[in-house]
Design an enzyme around this catalytic site. Structure first.
Site, PDB file in Angstrom:
ATOM      1  N   GLU A   1       8.314  35.345  42.703  1.00 19.86           N
ATOM      2  CA  GLU A   1       6.915  35.357  42.247  1.00 19.86           C
ATOM      3  C   GLU A   1       6.705  34.112  41.399  1.00 19.86           C
ATOM      4  OE1 GLU A   1       5.245  38.962  40.578  1.00 19.86           O
ATOM      5  OE2 GLU A   1       6.468  40.201  41.923  1.00 19.86           O
TER       6      GLU A   1
ATOM      7  N   GLN B   1      -0.208  35.110  45.330  1.00 16.61           N
ATOM      8  CA  GLN B   1       0.182  35.837  46.508  1.00 16.61           C
ATOM      9  C   GLN B   1      -0.496  35.200  47.717  1.00 16.61           C
ATOM     10  OE1 GLN B   1      -0.166  40.105  46.146  1.00 16.61           O
ATOM     11  NE2 GLN B   1       0.833  40.170  44.153  1.00 16.61           N
TER      12      GLN B   1
ATOM     13  N   ASN C   1      11.792  45.830  41.504  1.00 17.34           N
ATOM     14  CA  ASN C   1      10.984  44.680  41.086  1.00 17.34           C
ATOM     15  C   ASN C   1      10.678  44.788  39.599  1.00 17.34           C
ATOM     16  OD1 ASN C   1       8.779  42.466  41.428  1.00 17.34           O
ATOM     17  ND2 ASN C   1       7.660  44.191  40.513  1.00 17.34           N
ATOM     18  N   GLU C   2      10.844  43.730  38.891  1.00 16.12           N
ATOM     19  CA  GLU C   2      10.510  43.688  37.451  1.00 16.12           C
ATOM     20  C   GLU C   2      10.902  45.009  36.784  1.00 16.12           C
ATOM     21  OE1 GLU C   2       6.562  42.142  36.591  1.00 16.12           O
ATOM     22  OE2 GLU C   2       7.103  40.208  37.438  1.00 16.12           O
TER      23      GLU C   2
ATOM     24  N   TYR D   1       5.059  32.791  36.014  1.00 13.26           N
ATOM     25  CA  TYR D   1       3.650  32.495  36.276  1.00 13.26           C
ATOM     26  C   TYR D   1       3.158  31.414  35.321  1.00 13.26           C
ATOM     27  CZ  TYR D   1       3.194  36.475  39.427  1.00 13.26           C
ATOM     28  OH  TYR D   1       3.318  37.330  40.497  1.00 13.26           O
TER      29      TYR D   1
HETATM   30  O1  AHR Z   1       1.809  39.409  41.378  1.00 18.25           O
HETATM   31  C1  AHR Z   1       1.223  40.338  40.529  1.00 18.25           C
HETATM   32  C2  AHR Z   1       2.239  41.111  39.704  1.00 18.25           C
HETATM   33  O2  AHR Z   1       2.899  40.255  38.831  1.00 18.25           O
HETATM   34  C3  AHR Z   1       3.359  41.767  40.465  1.00 18.25           C
HETATM   35  O3  AHR Z   1       3.007  42.994  40.989  1.00 18.25           O
HETATM   36  C4  AHR Z   1       4.408  41.930  39.418  1.00 18.25           C
HETATM   37  O4  AHR Z   1       5.708  41.932  39.954  1.00 18.25           O
HETATM   38  C5  AHR Z   1       4.138  40.776  38.466  1.00 18.25           C
HETATM   39  O5  AHR Z   1       4.106  41.175  37.160  1.00 18.25           O
END
Ligand code: AHR
Length: 490
Positions: free
Chosen positions: A295, A344, A172-173, A239
């Site tokens: 995400e 989330q 992840n990331e 985001y």
């Molecule tokens: O969703 C919160 C965080 O955001 C996650 O853990 C990460 O993958 C992202 O940077």
């Protein structure tokens, strides 16, 4: 006049139900308290899983759930989360608040939660601090029907049958919390790790490679060039942050300017999807690899008085508009975007559910997911939106998508304008409606939200403010900051 023009002849195919997925991480009160309270809790539960949360997710038809992170995934060692709960290793959750993680929610608990909800598991393996062997054995533990020592461990822990997990994330990331790797390094790691993630018949993994952050098309380019034949999905994270990462902005009591900026920024996801798909298409001409937005959602400053590492935020009609817009965008790219997971699910970021002790609140975002559920696995219908702009000319005021399933057409349409009502002409060439019904979500302001004392301030209501004009046209009146779903039966 704003127009939404449906064209049944023009479809991108099926809208995967997995676009309506959620993400759950060992972060703040998402897993512990939000999902899992333990068998001995006075909060009603089945095998430790909160009954109220399970029932709400069943009603929303949650199709797929990503776990255990996020950043947590790359410091998670799955063996620490199996066997008797009391003797599981206690670790520090270094990413999220430095709290002690007692590993009482592990593989079996996650699978049990998915079983109760009726959703598919999507497990994210550890590349950043794990080993190839560790990841390989996790897959074996989950999916092998043989009697290897690893599979026998699963039997000993109470599950003779393989779990049959399909969706598998390889890190992840990894450009950030997952190891701070360069794309050129991660692509080699990806190739190596996925080699040992075996298919145990009859189960076939759907391998998801770590993809870009936001607009990093270089990452996409390197991953596609080096590994597109070895993956089924490439993930992307985006985001919506109204301010900047230092001062993100408040979740409630925001200004009109912040409302507008949030929606303008949320709309950017479409531009990003197109940019990454353009790169992916250069390598994968047959569109075998799907884009997975695993995400997405709004990210504000945490609620005052809460642990800054827990990312707890309220959720308003502004978030409902972000969800309505984003889900419409996903539907309208359903040929290439095949899964998405809002960040989330409970108590973290743009959550669909908030909990406090034994209380639970469904957020405006939850209601959008629930209202859109008929799109899941439906046949997409092109919805062309011709409309005025708002937010100083930066945002299309209306967003819409449409689909057809079991003889009924579903249209989801939102008025993103925070201040002005909108009239919309829905033109449905070739769709002759014999019955139309609708539901609407709106509040008395863009800031309207639900809290534990007022859980139903924002809830869907029957929608009647529309009129059929001729055989295949409907005129809708939408209040400012509202989203409606129409069910059109032939
Ligand atoms: O969703 C919160 C965080 O955001 C996650 O853990 C990460 O993958 C992202 O940077």
């Amino acid at each position: 006049m704003n127009r939404v023009v449906l064209d049944k002849q023009n479809s991108l195919g099926t809208i995967s139900k997995n676009l309506y997925g959620n993400f759950s991480e060992h972060l703040g009160r998402c897993v512990y308290q939000g999902i899992f309270v333990g068998k001995d809790s006075p909060i009603p539960n089945v095998n430790g899983m909160r009954t109220d949360v399970v029932e709400a997710l069943k009603k929303m038809k949650l199709p797929v759930l990503r776990w255990p992170g996020g950043c947590f995934a790359d410091e998670y060692h799955w063996q620490d989360g199996i066997g008797p709960q009391k003797s599981r290793k206690r670790m520090v959750n270094t990413n999220w608040g430095g709290v002690v993680e007692d590993n009482s929610f592990g593989t079996h608990e996650f699978m049990e939660f998915c079983r109760q909800v009726g959703c598919e598991p999507y497990i994210n393996g550890n590349v950043g601090s794990g080993t190839v062997r560790e990841m390989a054995e996790w897959v074996e533990y989950l999916n092998s029907a043989g009697d290897s020592t690893v599979a026998q461990q699963r039997w000993a822990n109470g599950h003779k049958e393989p779990f049959g997990v399909k969706f598998w994330g390889v890190g992840n990331e990894n450009w950030g919390c997952g190891g701070n790797m360069r794309a050129e390094y991660y692509v080699h790691e990806y190739r190596r790790y996925q080699t040992f993630c075996k298919n145990y018949a009859p189960y076939k993994l759907f391998r998801i490679a770590c993809g870009p952050s936001e607009g990093d098309t270089h990452w996409t380019e390197v991953m596609m060039q080096g590994a597109w034949r070895d993956m089924e999905g490439l993930s992307m994270h985006y985001y919506t942050v109204p301010g900047d990462w230092g001062h993100k902005g408040k979740a409630i009591d925001f200004t009109k300017e912040e409302y507008d900026t949030t929606l303008v920024k949320a709309a950017r996801i479409e531009e990003l999807i197109k940019a990454h798909l353009a790169v992916m298409d250069r390598f994968d001409k047959e569109h075998r690899v799907g884009l997975i937005v695993d995400e997405w959602g709004t990210w504000y400053d945490v609620e005052e008085g809460t642990n800054p590492g827990f990312l707890y935020q309220q959720n308003t009609m502004r978030d409902a508009m972000v969800a309505a817009l984003t889900l419409n965008i996903f539907n309208n790219h359903c040929d290439r975007v095949v899964m998405a997971n809002i960040a989330q699910m409970v108590n973290v970021l743009q959550a669909v559910i908030l909990t406090e002790g034994d209380k639970m609140v469904l957020t405006p975002t939850y209601h959008v997911f629930e209202m859109y559920k008929e799109h899941q696995d439906a046949w997409q219908i092109a919805a062309d939106v011709l409309c005025e702009k708002t937010a100083d000319g930066k945002l299309s005021r209306i967003t819409a998508s449409a689909s057809e399933k079991d003889g009924a057409v579903t249209v989801t349409v939102a008025n993103l304008d925070g201040e002005n009502d909108a009239d919309v002409r829905l033109e449905m060439d070739g769709i002759q409606a014999s019955a139309i019904s609708g539901r609407i979500l709106h509040g008395n302001s863009t800031n309207a939200h639900n809290d534990f004392d007022h859980p139903d301030t924002v809830a869907p209501a029957v929608y009647t403010d529309f009129a059929q004009e001729g055989e295949d046209c409907v005129k809708l009146h939408l209040p400012a900051c509202s989203v409606a779903v129409l069910t059109i039966k032939a």
